[in-house]
Design a protein around this motif. Structure first.
Motif, mmCIF file in Angstrom:
data_model
loop_
_atom_site.group_PDB
_atom_site.id
_atom_site.type_symbol
_atom_site.label_atom_id
_atom_site.label_comp_id
_atom_site.label_asym_id
_atom_site.label_seq_id
_atom_site.Cartn_x
_atom_site.Cartn_y
_atom_site.Cartn_z
ATOM 1 N N ARG A 48 0.826 -1.211 0.000
ATOM 2 C CA ARG A 48 0.000 0.000 0.000
ATOM 3 C C ARG A 48 0.860 1.261 0.000
ATOM 4 N N GLU A 49 1.943 1.245 0.812
ATOM 5 C CA GLU A 49 2.837 2.400 0.859
ATOM 6 C C GLU A 49 3.488 2.632 -0.505
ATOM 7 N N PHE A 50 3.903 1.554 -1.181
ATOM 8 C CA PHE A 50 4.486 1.691 -2.514
ATOM 9 C C PHE A 50 3.466 2.256 -3.495
ATOM 10 N N GLN A 51 2.251 1.738 -3.464
ATOM 11 C CA GLN A 51 1.217 2.207 -4.386
ATOM 12 C C GLN A 51 0.904 3.682 -4.162
ATOM 13 N N ASN A 52 0.934 4.125 -2.920
ATOM 14 C CA ASN A 52 0.651 5.534 -2.624
ATOM 15 C C ASN A 52 1.827 6.444 -2.977
ATOM 16 N N SER A 53 3.036 5.891 -3.081
ATOM 17 C CA SER A 53 4.215 6.701 -3.389
ATOM 18 C C SER A 53 4.608 6.624 -4.863
ATOM 19 N N LEU A 54 3.774 6.058 -5.720
ATOM 20 C CA LEU A 54 4.094 5.944 -7.142
ATOM 21 C C LEU A 54 4.241 7.321 -7.784
ATOM 22 N N ARG A 55 5.214 7.411 -8.682
ATOM 23 C CA ARG A 55 5.458 8.621 -9.454
ATOM 24 C C ARG A 55 5.609 8.235 -10.915
ATOM 25 N N VAL A 60 7.211 -0.770 -12.578
ATOM 26 C CA VAL A 60 6.208 -1.533 -11.832
ATOM 27 C C VAL A 60 5.936 -2.873 -12.495
ATOM 28 N N VAL A 61 5.254 -3.731 -11.742
ATOM 29 C CA VAL A 61 4.735 -4.995 -12.251
ATOM 30 C C VAL A 61 3.248 -5.012 -11.924
ATOM 31 N N ASN A 78 -8.392 6.528 -9.583
ATOM 32 C CA ASN A 78 -7.534 5.536 -8.927
ATOM 33 C C ASN A 78 -6.949 4.552 -9.950
ATOM 34 N N THR A 79 -6.515 5.106 -11.099
ATOM 35 C CA THR A 79 -5.920 4.285 -12.152
ATOM 36 C C THR A 79 -4.539 4.803 -12.502
ATOM 37 N N ILE A 80 -3.784 3.947 -13.177
ATOM 38 C CA ILE A 80 -2.422 4.282 -13.597
ATOM 39 C C ILE A 80 -2.257 3.851 -15.043
ATOM 40 N N VAL A 97 -1.020 -2.788 -9.013
ATOM 41 C CA VAL A 97 0.337 -2.422 -9.406
ATOM 42 C C VAL A 97 1.257 -2.672 -8.230
ATOM 43 N N PHE A 98 2.365 -3.389 -8.508
ATOM 44 C CA PHE A 98 3.318 -3.757 -7.465
ATOM 45 C C PHE A 98 4.718 -3.316 -7.860
#
Length: 108
Positions: A48-55, A60-61, A78-80, A97-98
């Protein structure tokens, strides 16, 4: 009178065994919590922390195993948008997304 005392004796031993059984069930639950549930919660928190810190530009995988680079993040939906090949962009839900596995392991 003695037959009543003899009949009551096994009931006392049975109640003591039941207390021990309840203690063992609680002990098993606590052990399962520390070895199974708690580590899983820690992994979920990291994801969750990684998903919230995406730039944009992050490697990603996706949940389906597709590797790519983040091109755009839409907070409202809430999409990428992930570029998986030159000029090929797909839209993925942020929850799928991971972190890129190659970034987690040091180069050998």
């Amino acid at each position: 009178m003695t037959s009543l005392l003899l009949a009551a004796a096994p009931q006392q031993n049975g109640s003591t065994g039941m207390g021990g059984m309840i203690f063992m069930l609680i002990a098993i639950f606590v052990i399962m919590w520390f070895f199974m549930v708690r580590p899983q919660q820690k992994r979920q928190k990291k994801i969750r922390e990684f998903q919230n810190s995406l730039r944009e530009g992050s490697k990603v995988v996706t949940g389906g195993g597709i590797y790519g680079t983040v091109k755009h993040i839409d907070q409202a939906k809430n999409t990428i948008d992930v570029e998986i090949a030159h000029g090929v962009v797909i839209t993925v839900d942020k929850g799928y997304v991971f972190q890129d596995a190659a970034q987690q392991q040091p180069n050998a």
